[in-house]
Scaffold this active site. Structure first.
Site, PDB file in Angstrom:
ATOM      1  CB  CYS B  37     -30.445  -7.259 -14.936  1.00  0.00           C
ATOM      2  SG  CYS B  37     -31.358  -8.535 -14.076  1.00  0.00           S
ATOM      3  CG  ASP B  39     -32.158 -11.129 -16.133  1.00  0.00           C
ATOM      4  OD1 ASP B  39     -31.956 -10.457 -17.162  1.00  0.00           O
ATOM      5  OD2 ASP B  39     -31.276 -11.773 -15.547  1.00  0.00           O
ATOM      6  CB  CYS B  62     -27.667 -13.093 -17.095  1.00  0.00           C
ATOM      7  SG  CYS B  62     -27.997 -13.347 -15.347  1.00  0.00           S
ATOM      8  CB  CYS B 105     -29.483 -14.427 -10.605  1.00  0.00           C
ATOM      9  SG  CYS B 105     -28.736 -13.280 -11.767  1.00  0.00           S
TER      10      CYS B 105
END
Lengths: 238, 127
Positions: B37, B39, B62, B105
């Site tokens: 993603c 991140d 996020c 995450c």
């Protein structure tokens, strides 16, 4: 043909698992319709997206050919043609249509196509997950902090203008880097295809394949980070 | 998909956001990213006598990534190095009630903890 080597180094050896027609029990090997009873056959879970379209695992695909093959198969599995067929055939054709849709969406985009190929080949490459590029993270975090600072300053002020100019310079440099990465990817794609076309699996081609896949993995992940920060820059400074 | 209340809480009121100077005594820095993603997460610990006395993070990503790192810094404070090693991403998933698509995450947060601890050890060994 040896079906135990699904991670064979020669992609052309990869075939759908041989199985039986669910209806007449005759042997089918990846065809969408049984040779004997002409009933629709389900795409097996092991079938990769390239095979779905009868394509070799190459990274250059003619988008027009892919599209027409997709339309051809979509017609073949269209629900209209199955209204009067058995429930089994309706279920199978619907499932096939769904799989083909995902396959088409993945393969038509060069980046998604490459990422998908990496997933497929990951089993045959050791340490495909590479060390994260720490200097890139550092650069990105620093840039995000500058962005935060800019968001908090009075934009028309001198400080605001200075920050804006800094960010603008960074943005130009990053966009250039994006272009460079795309050029490198193109070269890797061609390199991969050339190896696939050659076919024969020697020690040299094996190590060359690994090198290309790892390099692709690196660039593709860096590309995502750079894309995110460029998007943030564009959203903030326009 | 909706975020759990705990994720929203950490997202709206992030704990320990900020940073220490990297070359400061007893500071370990971990910088990690999720290629899926894009991140990016920076997590830092400040260690005195083998105990983490403070922790800070900066995460650009996020809501779940921010919440995971915020929670991680809360958990790290007061823990010994050895205890900190034992924090698992699954603990974070459970506490924040993360859905399957957001598990990476929590993995990112665990990686960041490990990286910060390793950086601290490396700096301590040099001395």
């Amino acid at each position: 043909m040896d079906h135990h080597h699904t991670h064979s180094t020669n992609p052309r050896e990869l075939q759908m698992a041989r199985s039986m027609c669910w209806h007449c029990q005759s042997e089918v090997s990846g065809e969408y319709f049984c040779d004997r009873c002409v009933k629709v056959q389900p795409v097996s879970k092991e079938t990769d997206y390239f095979t779905c379209f009868g394509l070799p695992r190459r990274l250059t695909i003619d988008p027009n050919k892919l599209e027409s093959k997709f339309y051809e198969l979509s017609r073949a599995f269209h629900p209209d043609f199955y209204q009067n067929k058995s429930e089994m055939e309706q279920t199978i054709s619907l499932g096939n249509a769904a799989t083909l849709n995902s396959a088409y969406r993945t393969l038509r985009d060069p980046i998604q196509r490459a990422e998908y190929l990496l997933d497929l080949e990951a089993g045959s490459v050791k340490d495909i997950r590479t060390t994260p590029p720490a200097d890139l993270f550092e650069e990105i975090i620093e840039l995000q902090e500058t962005l935060d600072a800019y968001r908090e300053t009075d934009r028309p002020s001198e400080a605001g203008q200075t920050l804006r100019a800094q960010l603008q310079t960074k943005r130009t440099a990053l966009e250039q880097r994006q272009q460079d990465m795309d050029t490198q990817l193109q070269l890797l794609f061609s390199g991969w295809d050339a190896l696939q076309d050659r076919g024969a699996a020697t020690d040299h081609t094996r190590s060359e394949r690994e090198r290309i896949l790892k390099r692709m993995r690196d660039i593709l992940s860096n590309r995502t980070y750079v894309k995110n920060i460029v998007n943030d820059l564009v959203a903030t400074i326009g | 998909m909706a975020y759990s209340d705990k994720v929203v809480d950490h997202f709206n009121n992030p704990r320990n956001m900020g940073s220490f100077k990297k070359d400061e005594d007893g500071v370990g820095t971990g910088m990690v990213g999720a290629p899926e993603c894009g991140d990016v997460m920076k997590l830092q610990i400040k260690v005195q006598n083998d105990t983490i006395v403070d922790a800070k993070f900066k995460t650009f990503g996020c809501g779940s990534a921010i919440a995971s790192s915020s929670l991680a810094t809360e958990w790290l404070k007061g823990k010994t190095i050895e205890e900190a090693q034992k924090i698992k991403n699954t603990d974070i998933v459970q506490e924040l009630n993360l859905p399957p698509v957001k598990i990476h995450c929590s993995v990112l947060a665990e990686d960041a903890i490990k990286a910060a601890l390793a950086d601290y050890q490396k700096k301590a060994d040099v001395k």
